[in-house]
Design an enzyme around this catalytic site. Sequence first.
Site, PDB file in Angstrom:
ATOM      1  N   LYS A 181      34.806  21.613  28.473  1.00  0.00           N
ATOM      2  CA  LYS A 181      35.430  20.822  27.339  1.00  0.00           C
ATOM      3  C   LYS A 181      36.438  19.569  28.412  1.00  0.00           C
ATOM      4  O   LYS A 181      37.132  20.023  28.905  1.00  0.00           O
ATOM      5  CB  LYS A 181      36.231  21.238  26.262  1.00  0.00           C
ATOM      6  CG  LYS A 181      36.583  20.394  25.323  1.00  0.00           C
ATOM      7  CD  LYS A 181      37.907  19.356  25.785  1.00  0.00           C
ATOM      8  CE  LYS A 181      38.371  18.154  24.390  1.00  0.00           C
ATOM      9  NZ  LYS A 181      39.071  17.348  25.271  1.00  0.00           N
ATOM     10  N   GLY A 234      46.084  22.360  32.914  1.00  0.00           N
ATOM     11  CA  GLY A 234      46.492  21.811  31.952  1.00  0.00           C
ATOM     12  C   GLY A 234      48.472  21.306  31.858  1.00  0.00           C
ATOM     13  O   GLY A 234      48.875  22.083  32.792  1.00  0.00           O
ATOM     14  N   SER A 235      49.048  21.473  31.132  1.00  0.00           N
ATOM     15  CA  SER A 235      50.115  21.509  31.164  1.00  0.00           C
ATOM     16  C   SER A 235      50.765  22.513  29.907  1.00  0.00           C
ATOM     17  O   SER A 235      49.418  23.533  29.367  1.00  0.00           O
ATOM     18  CB  SER A 235      50.128  20.694  29.477  1.00  0.00           C
ATOM     19  OG  SER A 235      50.064  21.086  28.024  1.00  0.00           O
ATOM     20  N   THR A 238      50.124  23.163  26.144  1.00  0.00           N
ATOM     21  CA  THR A 238      48.617  23.441  25.505  1.00  0.00           C
ATOM     22  C   THR A 238      48.198  24.841  25.950  1.00  0.00           C
ATOM     23  O   THR A 238      48.049  25.367  25.361  1.00  0.00           O
ATOM     24  CB  THR A 238      47.578  22.446  26.172  1.00  0.00           C
ATOM     25  OG1 THR A 238      48.324  21.589  25.646  1.00  0.00           O
ATOM     26  CG2 THR A 238      46.332  22.608  25.618  1.00  0.00           C
ATOM     27  N   ALA A 239      48.638  25.530  26.920  1.00  0.00           N
ATOM     28  CA  ALA A 239      47.804  26.747  27.490  1.00  0.00           C
ATOM     29  C   ALA A 239      48.565  27.840  26.348  1.00  0.00           C
ATOM     30  O   ALA A 239      48.258  28.906  26.653  1.00  0.00           O
ATOM     31  CB  ALA A 239      48.604  27.278  29.114  1.00  0.00           C
ATOM     32  N   GLU A 256      45.906  27.511  35.152  1.00  0.00           N
ATOM     33  CA  GLU A 256      47.218  26.551  36.340  1.00  0.00           C
ATOM     34  C   GLU A 256      47.451  25.871  35.668  1.00  0.00           C
ATOM     35  O   GLU A 256      46.836  24.552  35.042  1.00  0.00           O
ATOM     36  CB  GLU A 256      45.367  26.495  37.104  1.00  0.00           C
ATOM     37  CG  GLU A 256      46.238  25.614  38.490  1.00  0.00           C
ATOM     38  CD  GLU A 256      46.284  24.146  38.742  1.00  0.00           C
ATOM     39  OE1 GLU A 256      47.787  24.149  38.282  1.00  0.00           O
ATOM     40  OE2 GLU A 256      45.760  23.456  38.541  1.00  0.00           O
ATOM     41  N   CYS A 289      49.174  17.561  40.145  1.00  0.00           N
ATOM     42  CA  CYS A 289      50.250  18.759  39.695  1.00  0.00           C
ATOM     43  C   CYS A 289      51.528  19.728  41.231  1.00  0.00           C
ATOM     44  O   CYS A 289      51.466  19.873  40.816  1.00  0.00           O
ATOM     45  CB  CYS A 289      49.517  19.860  38.873  1.00  0.00           C
ATOM     46  SG  CYS A 289      47.926  20.566  40.694  1.00  0.00           S
ATOM     47  N   GLU A 384      58.630  19.176  34.580  1.00  0.00           N
ATOM     48  CA  GLU A 384      57.415  18.040  35.252  1.00  0.00           C
ATOM     49  C   GLU A 384      56.953  16.418  34.886  1.00  0.00           C
ATOM     50  O   GLU A 384      56.862  15.967  33.689  1.00  0.00           O
ATOM     51  CB  GLU A 384      56.008  18.694  35.116  1.00  0.00           C
ATOM     52  CG  GLU A 384      55.056  18.421  35.892  1.00  0.00           C
ATOM     53  CD  GLU A 384      53.659  18.133  36.266  1.00  0.00           C
ATOM     54  OE1 GLU A 384      53.153  18.919  37.231  1.00  0.00           O
ATOM     55  OE2 GLU A 384      53.508  19.233  35.134  1.00  0.00           O
TER      56      GLU A 384
END
Length: 487
Positions: A181, A234-235, A238-239, A256, A289, A384
């Site tokens: 995705k 990602g962020s 969301t994780a 990650e 990142c 971040e």
Amino acid sequence: MSEHTITVAGVAVDTRHWIGGERVASAQTFPDVSPIDGSTIGEISRGTGMEAAAAVAAAKAAFPAWAATSRAERARILHAIADGVEKRIEELSIVETTDNGALLRSHRRGVMPRVAHNFRFFADGLLKLEHEDFETRGHTNHVSWDPAGPSVLITPWNAPLMLATWKVAPALAAGNTVILKPAEWTPLTASLLADIAAEAGLPAGVLNVVQGYGSEIGDALTSHPDVRRISFTGSVPTAKRIAESAAANLTPLSLELGGKSPLLVFADADLDLAVDLAVEQYDNAGQVCLAATRFLVEESVAEEFTRRFVEKAGQLTQGDPRGEATDIGPNIHPLQLEKIDGFVQRAVAAGARAVIGGHGKDGQYYAPTLLTAVAQDSEIVQEEVFGPVLTLQTFATEDEAVRLANDTRFGLAATLATGDPERAERVTAQLVAGTVWTNCFFVRDLQAPFGGSRHSGVGREGGTWSFDFYCDLKNTVTSPNGWNNHG
């Protein structure tokens, strides 16, 4: 040409999903917009739970045969995919630059060749994957890596194809089937990868690509009971949602996530080298990142370092990423640009000083920015930004430098500039980070583990660590007794 095909700089791209070896359209679409000029590239099939279920079903159906495929045959197909990537480097490069705004020259010379290397590395690694048998009281222990099952891979927009294949390649090599995705802001090269994989002979259902928004299709994928691995880049927010979805099925996760990495510059460092490393943090418009966004500079050289940095950064050219002379392109999306500027304006309002930058430019371009007079507990130091925004603080002692470096909730990477090898050894041993660079930056090898500590992630990717994640490790213990005598 199909009504679902768009042309991007002369390259045909199918906008539908790839499920079970076939193109599948959705009832709804979403616009894919180029950050270069804000133009709509095309309308992309917008997946929902229905497409998620279909993709997982296809991956589940294809899994037994792919898992049973010999290592040599799996490796052969992965090398064939790499061949296909190399034949289409120019096409992949221009499509990705159009889609995410990163430099075309970087895609041609580094990123897309790395995509091919991802497949070759894990194909070769599969053939070498072994653990020596060992004895326990006369019994033989044999360690094996068994394919785990359908794997959902959710990938980011800052290096779409390279980071996708960093997951796809080891998952396929391990014998897993994949549902990829891609980020909704950059879906195009994932669609081209599906074409390349099919042309290379990858069986139907082994790789599936579904597009859409995380809330509509991502949740359906990560909560599906037939999914046996989830890997996400990602962020942090969301994780956390993905982890909650996976928890019900105890689905193993690899995450990650973000970073707020430091660059420590000691007075004994080669200042020209340190400045070069510092300016390099504007790479990909700051959308990296691993970027060392917090400069920590020893007080005695801070003024000189800042002067040289400003001079060097002033030589950067910002503009159309397709231009050979361009150093910094646009940021990915108007929402991201708004987020970046919000961070900067709040910091300035709180007392920070913009030595350079501090403002947007035309379109989705944000001026390279350096902020000083920032407090350690301020938002701009702790959170971040993911844009071309750097901060500079000073320190008086080595202990203070280490304390400041470690004083965030992240731990992805750190960079150190010093002329003293003993100091380098002392400091790097104390830094909380998954990767530490000394007098260099962004030197990467797939043999090395990659990942973060604290809120920067869970698990490691690369080398055998990827195989350990995508497989179920099995230890078979055999007794020397009990064999029937068939002699």
